[in-house]
Design an enzyme around this catalytic site. Structure first.
Site, short mmCIF file in Angstrom:
data_model
loop_
_atom_site.label_atom_id
_atom_site.label_comp_id
_atom_site.label_asym_id
_atom_site.label_seq_id
_atom_site.Cartn_x
_atom_site.Cartn_y
_atom_site.Cartn_z
N CYS A 4 -0.92 22.99 29.34
CA CYS A 4 0.46 23.46 29.44
C CYS A 4 0.42 24.98 29.56
CB CYS A 4 1.30 22.99 28.26
SG CYS A 4 0.85 23.68 26.64
N ASN A 22 -0.46 26.35 25.21
CA ASN A 22 -1.39 25.53 24.44
C ASN A 22 -1.06 25.46 22.95
OD1 ASN A 22 -4.90 25.46 23.60
ND2 ASN A 22 -3.68 23.75 24.28
N CYS A 26 2.23 23.61 22.16
CA CYS A 26 3.24 22.55 22.06
C CYS A 26 2.82 21.27 22.78
CB CYS A 26 4.59 23.02 22.62
SG CYS A 26 5.35 24.38 21.72
N ARG A 27 2.95 21.29 24.10
CA ARG A 27 2.77 20.05 24.88
C ARG A 27 1.32 19.61 25.00
NH1 ARG A 27 5.74 21.95 30.14
NH2 ARG A 27 4.71 23.87 29.49
N SER A 28 0.43 20.50 25.42
CA SER A 28 -0.95 20.05 25.65
C SER A 28 -1.67 19.65 24.36
CB SER A 28 -1.75 21.07 26.46
OG SER A 28 -1.78 22.33 25.86
N ASP A 49 9.11 21.93 28.49
CA ASP A 49 8.57 22.71 27.39
C ASP A 49 9.59 22.76 26.25
OD1 ASP A 49 7.31 24.49 25.70
OD2 ASP A 49 6.88 25.96 27.28
#
Length: 174
Positions: free
Chosen positions: A16, A19, A21-23, A138
């Site tokens: 993301c 690095n 939150c999402r990934s 995001d």
């Protein structure tokens, strides 16, 4: 890419922007779903930017993971490295902006060092969720419910990846 005894385990990098939150959420979900699966090798996450390098995941990411039984996940944010395109079989982006950044970086590596330096399949993680081109928005600047929505997406995408890549029940378009 069904796994046989002669094939090496599949390695996956989730990417993301920052690095945190999402990934890392995608990595945590995927690791939990595949922890006893010998078809899966190295799993990691990274960001296209270095904004949070060395930081732990966002507390909202961690609380959503923990609420869903993903306990003990530990990660420090890092930026994508050139070697990631050689060391991972799949580099999975969370949105189109990340995908474009990763594709540009991979093309530059190939131009400078040859195709063998960056053989990874660079794709949108959402393509494994049943809706081509689906992105994970995001959640960083939003409320906590964005993290819950992201978790639900990660779970669906990870299941799709397992079915399509590890079990070979579908075609992966590159």
């Amino acid at each position: 890419m069904a796994h046989s005894g002669a094939q090496k385990p599949v390695s996956v990098l989730f990417v993301c922007l920052g690095n945190i939150c999402r990934s890392p959420m995608a990595e945590g979900v995927f690791r939990s779903m595949t922890k006893a699966d010998t078809r899966v090798g190295k799993t990691d996450s990274a960001g296209t930017g270095a904004y949070h390098e060395g930081s732990p995941p966002d507390p909202r990411t961690m609380s959503v993971l923990e609420e869903n039984g993903e306990i003990g996940y530990d990660h420090s944010a890092r930026r994508v490295r050139n070697a990631d395109f050689r060391d991972f079989d799949y580099v999975l982006a969370m949105d189109q902006d990340n995908l474009q950044d990763l594709s540009r970086l991979q093309k530059r590596i190939v131009k400078n060092s040859g195709a063998e330096a960056a053989p990874a399949k660079v794709m949108l993680f959402g393509d494994f969720g049943g809706r081509q081109g689906e992105e994970v928005v995001d959640p960083y600047y939003g409320a906590r419910d964005g993290f819950t929505i992201a978790y639900e997406q990660m779970t669906r995408f990870a299941k799709g990846f397992i079915e399509q890549v590890l079990e070979g029940s579908g075609q992966v378009e590159l």
